[in-house]
Write an enzyme that holds these catalytic residues in place. Structure first.
Site, PDB file in Angstrom:
ATOM      1  N   TYR A 136      52.583  31.239  42.853  1.00 41.38           N
ATOM      2  CA  TYR A 136      51.354  31.404  42.561  1.00 41.38           C
ATOM      3  C   TYR A 136      51.246  30.087  42.686  1.00 41.38           C
ATOM      4  CZ  TYR A 136      47.881  33.605  40.969  1.00 41.38           C
ATOM      5  OH  TYR A 136      46.187  34.581  40.494  1.00 41.38           O
ATOM      6  N   LYS A 159      43.902  29.006  38.120  1.00 43.12           N
ATOM      7  CA  LYS A 159      43.092  30.657  37.058  1.00 43.12           C
ATOM      8  C   LYS A 159      43.086  30.348  35.383  1.00 43.12           C
ATOM      9  CE  LYS A 159      43.381  34.533  39.466  1.00 43.12           C
ATOM     10  NZ  LYS A 159      41.833  34.859  39.874  1.00 43.12           N
TER      11      LYS A 159
HETATM   12  P1  NAD Z   1      40.788  40.231  47.963  1.00 39.80           P
HETATM   13  O1  NAD Z   1      41.267  39.568  49.796  1.00 39.80           O
HETATM   14  O2  NAD Z   1      40.488  42.069  48.342  1.00 39.80           O
HETATM   15  O3  NAD Z   1      39.414  39.870  47.572  1.00 39.80           O
HETATM   16  C1  NAD Z   1      39.655  38.754  47.227  1.00 39.80           C
HETATM   17  C2  NAD Z   1      37.529  37.629  47.329  1.00 39.80           C
HETATM   18  O4  NAD Z   1      38.065  36.957  47.265  1.00 39.80           O
HETATM   19  C3  NAD Z   1      37.702  38.666  49.728  1.00 39.80           C
HETATM   20  O5  NAD Z   1      36.504  39.244  48.943  1.00 39.80           O
HETATM   21  C4  NAD Z   1      37.150  37.231  49.343  1.00 39.80           C
HETATM   22  O6  NAD Z   1      36.242  37.288  50.544  1.00 39.80           O
HETATM   23  C5  NAD Z   1      36.903  36.064  48.344  1.00 39.80           C
HETATM   24  N1  NAD Z   1      36.609  34.148  48.665  1.00 39.80           N
HETATM   25  C6  NAD Z   1      37.662  34.171  49.087  1.00 39.80           C
HETATM   26  N2  NAD Z   1      36.683  33.050  48.894  1.00 39.80           N
HETATM   27  C7  NAD Z   1      35.791  33.080  49.018  1.00 39.80           C
HETATM   28  C8  NAD Z   1      34.433  31.780  49.406  1.00 39.80           C
HETATM   29  N3  NAD Z   1      34.972  31.196  49.688  1.00 39.80           N
HETATM   30  N4  NAD Z   1      33.510  32.691  48.801  1.00 39.80           N
HETATM   31  C9  NAD Z   1      32.906  33.979  48.396  1.00 39.80           C
HETATM   32  N5  NAD Z   1      34.281  34.294  48.213  1.00 39.80           N
HETATM   33  C10 NAD Z   1      35.820  33.726  48.677  1.00 39.80           C
HETATM   34  O7  NAD Z   1      41.866  40.045  46.773  1.00 39.80           O
HETATM   35  P2  NAD Z   1      41.872  40.652  45.523  1.00 39.80           P
HETATM   36  O8  NAD Z   1      43.464  41.295  44.996  1.00 39.80           O
HETATM   37  O9  NAD Z   1      41.256  42.327  45.099  1.00 39.80           O
HETATM   38  O10 NAD Z   1      41.484  39.746  44.887  1.00 39.80           O
HETATM   39  C11 NAD Z   1      40.225  39.580  43.633  1.00 39.80           C
HETATM   40  C12 NAD Z   1      40.512  38.533  43.030  1.00 39.80           C
HETATM   41  O11 NAD Z   1      41.395  39.569  41.435  1.00 39.80           O
HETATM   42  C13 NAD Z   1      40.752  37.540  42.876  1.00 39.80           C
HETATM   43  O12 NAD Z   1      40.332  37.113  41.513  1.00 39.80           O
HETATM   44  C14 NAD Z   1      42.363  37.757  42.563  1.00 39.80           C
HETATM   45  O13 NAD Z   1      43.027  36.079  42.395  1.00 39.80           O
HETATM   46  C15 NAD Z   1      42.627  38.469  41.566  1.00 39.80           C
HETATM   47  N6  NAD Z   1      43.466  39.421  40.662  1.00 39.80           N
HETATM   48  C16 NAD Z   1      44.355  40.596  41.536  1.00 39.80           C
HETATM   49  C17 NAD Z   1      45.126  41.272  41.945  1.00 39.80           C
HETATM   50  C18 NAD Z   1      46.061  41.177  42.301  1.00 39.80           C
HETATM   51  O14 NAD Z   1      47.915  41.200  42.461  1.00 39.80           O
HETATM   52  N7  NAD Z   1      45.445  41.585  44.008  1.00 39.80           N
HETATM   53  C19 NAD Z   1      46.544  40.309  40.819  1.00 39.80           C
HETATM   54  C20 NAD Z   1      44.752  39.887  39.189  1.00 39.80           C
HETATM   55  C21 NAD Z   1      44.441  39.360  39.934  1.00 39.80           C
END
Ligand code: NAD
Length: 271
Positions: free
Chosen positions: A165, A172
């Site tokens: 990570y 984060k």
């Molecule tokens: P995802 O890939 O579907 O979403 C990530 C989003 O970030 C995408 O829509 C992407 O377009 C956007 N993004 C990245 N760079 C960008 C930029 N420069 N400008 C605008 N948008 C941008 O994946 P997800 O898992 O739904 O992630 C969403 C959030 O949840 C993130 O913050 C991620 O760290 C967090 N999260 C994810 C998990 C997991 O296991 N998937 C767990 C905890 C937290």
């Protein structure tokens, strides 16, 4: 699968308007949250990151009867300004903001944090994954004259060391600290700011982390509930925080991970 999510319908969000940032496809956490908020009567607008994603996001947005899609790269101040200008013109006020955006170079989401982290990607990861919440939140707050709610998505890697990570954990941690300072500054205006620390989910974002699938498996096996984190659970927490049900909660990191975060050492098999 997105079409297997079961979201209760209701009126909890009737009359509320919000912006969803971070839908990339139907597996995105932002889409799960948006689906739940829409099922409860919220009116939604969406941002998307560039033309390539626009094609995937548009049919989803249309499927819930929404029509406002605005391009926004979170590092681009002019695009952020034009998103909130457009919302001001359309709605005047905003009730909630969902920030679900993160990025880091996948070459640095593996191996040694000390050896693999470059200055360039460290700063870029912080900009996109942490500062963008401050940048969007500042603009959103100007439209929340009657109070409001902002949420962001974080992960346990902010608090503990997890394999691969790396720099994303640092970003984060900065995001969670930013959330608390935002909650302090915006509290007197009746604006609540919180973070949901979600368990590992099968999305595009996790695919960029080496061993990301292992985080999902370990999350399930170590969790006290012995199950995967559900999109329904994450979206339900978002609904609570974005609705008036969450009216006295601010500055919190709320874990929605089937109890994974409380475990220090997993129980031996069978116990
Ligand atoms: P995802 O890939 O579907 O979403 C990530 C989003 O970030 C995408 O829509 C992407 O377009 C956007 N993004 C990245 N760079 C960008 C930029 N420069 N400008 C605008 N948008 C941008 O994946 P997800 O898992 O739904 O992630 C969403 C959030 O949840 C993130 O913050 C991620 O760290 C967090 N999260 C994810 C998990 C997991 O296991 N998937 C767990 C905890 C937290």
């Amino acid at each position: 699968m997105a079409d297997e999510w079961v979201f209760p319908k209701g009126e909890l969000m009737r009359g509320k308007r919000g912006l969803i940032m971070g839908v990339a496809n139907d597996k995105s956490i932002a889409w799960g949250i948006a689906s739940q908020l829409a099922a409860q009567g919220a009116e939604l607008a969406f941002t998307y990151q560039g033309d390539a994603l626009e094609k995937r996001v548009r049919p989803l947005v249309q499927s819930i009867g929404a029509d406002t899609m605005l391009e926004c790269d979170a590092t681009n101040d002019a695009q952020l300004d034009s998103v909130f200008d457009a919302l001001k013109q359309k709605w005047g006020k905003l009730d909630f903001l969902v920030h679900s955006i993160a990025f880091s170079d996948k070459n640095e989401l593996k191996g040694s944090f000390v050896e693999n982290t470059t200055r360039e990607n460290f700063l870029r990861s912080m900009d996109i994954s942490a500062f963008s919440f401050v940048a969007a939140g500042r603009r959103a707050s100007k439209m929340m004259e009657r109070g409001g709610s902002m949420i962001t998505l974080t992960y346990l890697g902010a608090e503990r060391v997890l394999p691969s990570y790396n720099v994303m954990g640092v970003a984060k941690a900065a995001l969670e600290a930013s959330m608390r300072y935002m909650a302090r500054d915006l509290g007197p205006a009746g604006i609540r700011v919180n973070a949901i620390s979600a368990g590992a989910m099968r999305t595009l974002a996790i695919a960029g982390i080496q061993g990301g699938r292992g985080l999902i498996q370990t999350g399930r096996e170590w969790s006290v509930m012995k199950e995967d984190t559900s999109m329904e659970g994450i979206a339900g927490c978002a609904l609570w925080l974005c609705s008036d049900l969450g009216r006295s909660t601010t500055g919190e990191v709320i874990h929605v991970d089937a109890g994974f975060h409380i475990v220090g050492v997993p129980s031996p098999d069978g116990e």
